[in-house]
Design an enzyme around this catalytic site. Structure first.
Site, PDB file in Angstrom:
ATOM      1  N   ASP A 269       0.846  -1.192   0.000  1.00 50.31           N
ATOM      2  CA  ASP A 269       0.000   0.000   0.000  1.00 50.31           C
ATOM      3  C   ASP A 269       0.881   1.241   0.000  1.00 50.31           C
ATOM      4  OD1 ASP A 269      -2.258  -1.529   0.075  1.00 50.31           O
ATOM      5  OD2 ASP A 269      -2.618  -1.279   2.232  1.00 50.31           O
ATOM      6  N   MET A 270       0.377   2.302  -0.584  1.00 49.79           N
ATOM      7  CA  MET A 270       1.156   3.529  -0.688  1.00 49.79           C
ATOM      8  C   MET A 270       1.686   3.970   0.680  1.00 49.79           C
ATOM      9  SD  MET A 270       0.059   7.275  -2.207  1.00 49.79           S
ATOM     10  CE  MET A 270      -0.951   7.732  -0.802  1.00 49.79           C
TER      11      MET A 270
END
Length: 569
Positions: free
Chosen positions: A417-418
């Site tokens: 995930d970012m």
């Protein structure tokens, strides 16, 4: 947005305009209005929220079961509340308050701004048609629970069984007759003259044709009798289906009639209907409940009464829903599915904070390389950095690495995930990509994450199994869903507890989107969100989640290799 420092001095006669009871002269106003889908509440919005929370605790005008007090009767329903800090025409700073949906069975309460349209007024078209819909629902329920349908199904099954048995017996008799004719033919060939045998054969053919004709007659009667037996059940089912179809049409017409009442304004004094707003945004029908959230209510009231919006915040009050993750008194962004199109229109004309999701990372951000050879590349991905290009932001691990290694590829084997930092494995060749990907698919890769949870965990280890699916009303949020969710399993071990926070090691068995985040925050999981989780907990300097360890077979040598990087929190 003005930056003047003002003291609340409410001279307005508007009962929905609330003045601050504490000194705010030393609090500077924000330079821009809140970007509602990702924000840290301004200090004035936090103070306004504290006022609203104090009112909820001390008021005696209504009773609502938020799930916080075991003595309150009724179903426990938490509620989203919102505050809008505003400035009136005389320069006074105050705030408006609102709630999403209904509160204590009503749309309108003295302290909170009214809805854009109150569908619950006496004798409103909504209540009248809702009564009609309730009557239809009662008819459907009565029919479905009457037992008539079950009795008719049983009667049909019994009749079909009888008819099937009769048909089987008839076919059996014809089959026996056919066998008898065959035996007679074989015996007669030896005993009869050619002329006599020819006469017998003609008669046997007539018998065979007669049997086929009788079978056709019998089968036709079978289907006629079966159709007649089916009719009572079909009549019953059609009656229920007609009621459901009528309910669906009436509900759709009522929804459209409701939407026609929702006309929103923006800071440019423009007005647009909710149907037109959604058509312009994504060309779909507005979801049920559009316009009933706190933020649109607040902005609509502000525009209609010449208040200048300054800052917005929404917080959850009460018990978390069983599927979503909502924590008592935590601030949350506006929902995407219902509010993004409406607020996108209503905020036109205001100077808004930048959308942080559209901001590219600092070009100076480095991507540390832990290991590389001709086949694989192991990096330590920074937090708030995309693994692959997004819709609006292109800068990512992939774009950086393909620039550095233009002949490598397909590169990306898995993602983080970012907001998550840590170890990411990339493949330099197609062969390496396939080999490592197969290890992921066959669960031959060992990895663990380290997270800092916002609370104290008593147990030392455990396993969480909560199925997850995307929240269709508020992407990219995920929720727990036992009906449609995908299996998600996480094992964990406690590392340490310090200053009211717990550091844990996560071993994800599956790899669902936001799995560790929602397993941490959900009441049936760890019940402690990860520090800095702006979706399921509270925003901080970063999401304290880090991919710390990975172990797999080298794609070419098949040697077992592992890498470990400790988090910087």
């Amino acid at each position: 947005m003005k930056t003047t420092i003002l003291k609340a001095n409410c001279l307005s006669t508007d009962t929905y305009f609330h003045k601050f009871t504490t000194e705010i002269a030393a609090t500077p106003l924000p330079l821009h209005f809140t970007f509602p889908f990702c924000y840290e509440p301004h200090l004035l919005a936090k103070k306004a929220s504290a006022h609203v929370q104090e009112y909820i605790l001390t008021q005696d005008e209504w009773t609502h079961n938020f799930g916080l007090d075991a003595t309150v009767q009724g179903q426990a329903i938490g509620k989203m509340f919102g505050v809008l800090v505003v400035q009136d025409r005389n320069g006074n700073i105050g705030f408006l308050a609102a709630f999403s949906g209904k509160l204590a069975g009503k749309n309108d309460h003295r302290y909170f701004v009214p809805p854009v349209f109150d569908m619950l007024t006496d004798n409103s078209f909504f209540l009248l048609e809702e009564e009609n819909l309730n009557q239809i629902n009662n008819q459907i329920t009565k029919l479905e629970q009457s037992g008539v349908g079950i009795a008719l199904e049983k009667k049909l099954d019994d009749t079909k069984m009888t008819l099937d048995q009769a048909l089987a017996n008839f076919k059996k008799r014809l089959k026996n007759q056919k066998k008898e004719r065959k035996v007679l033919r074989e015996e007669s060939r030896l005993n009869l003259s050619d002329a006599a045998y020819q006469l017998l054969e003609e008669d046997l053919i007539k018998q065979s044709l007669r049997d086929k004709y009788e079978l056709q007659i019998f089968q036709k009667q079978y289907h006629d009798d079966l159709s007649l037996a089916k009719q009572p059940l079909l009549d019953f089912q059609n009656k229920v289906a007609a009621l459901k179809d009528d309910r669906k049409k009436r509900s759709s017409q009522l929804q459209n009639q409701l939407f026609a009442q929702y006309n929103f304004r923006n800071a440019l004094s423009e007005t647009k209907n909710v149907i037109a707003i959604f058509k312009d945004f994504n060309d779909i029908q507005p979801p049920a409940g559009s316009g009933e959230c706190a933020a649109p209510k607040l902005l609509q009231y502000a525009y209609l009464h010449d208040y200048v919006p300054i800052a917005l915040a929404e917080f959850w009050w009460g018990q978390s829903p069983s599927a979503e993750v909502r924590r008592h008194q935590h601030f949350y962004p506006a929902c995407r599915n219902k509010c993004e199109p409406i607020l996108g229109f209503m905020l036109q004309g205001l100077s808004i904070d930048k959308n942080p999701m559209l901001e590219s990372p600092d070009e100076a951000t480095e991507i540390p390389i832990i290991f590389e050879d001709d086949h694989v590349l192991i990096i330590n991905k920074p937090e708030e950095f995309l693994s692959v290009p997004g819709i609006h932001v292109q800068d990512s691990v992939y774009t950086r690495m393909i620039k550095k290694y233009p002949n490598a590829g397909p590169l990306i084997v898995h993602r983080l995930d970012m907001s998550t930092s840590g170890i990411l494995v990339l493949a330099k060749t197609k062969e390496s990509h396939k080999a490592i990907q197969n290890q992921f698919l066959n669960h031959r890769i060992i990895k663990h994450y380290i997270a800092l949870l916002d609370g104290i965990i008593v147990e030392d280890e455990g396993e969480i199994s909560l199925p997850i699916r995307v929240d269709l009303d508020d992407r990219p949020r995920q929720l727990v869903c036992y009906e449609h969710g995908k299996s998600a399993v996480t094992k964990w071990q406690k590392i340490s507890v310090d200053n009211g926070k717990t550091k844990v090691k996560y071993f994800p068995i599956t790899g669902r989107t936001h799995q560790l985040r929602i397993h941490s925050a959900h009441p049936n999981g760890m019940n402690c969100p990860i520090v800095g989780d702006d979706l399921y907990g509270q925003k901080a300097n970063r999401l304290h989640l880090h991919a710390a360890y990975i172990e797999f077979n080298h794609p070419m040598t098949n040697e077992r290799i592992h890498f470990q990087v400790e988090p910087n929190f």
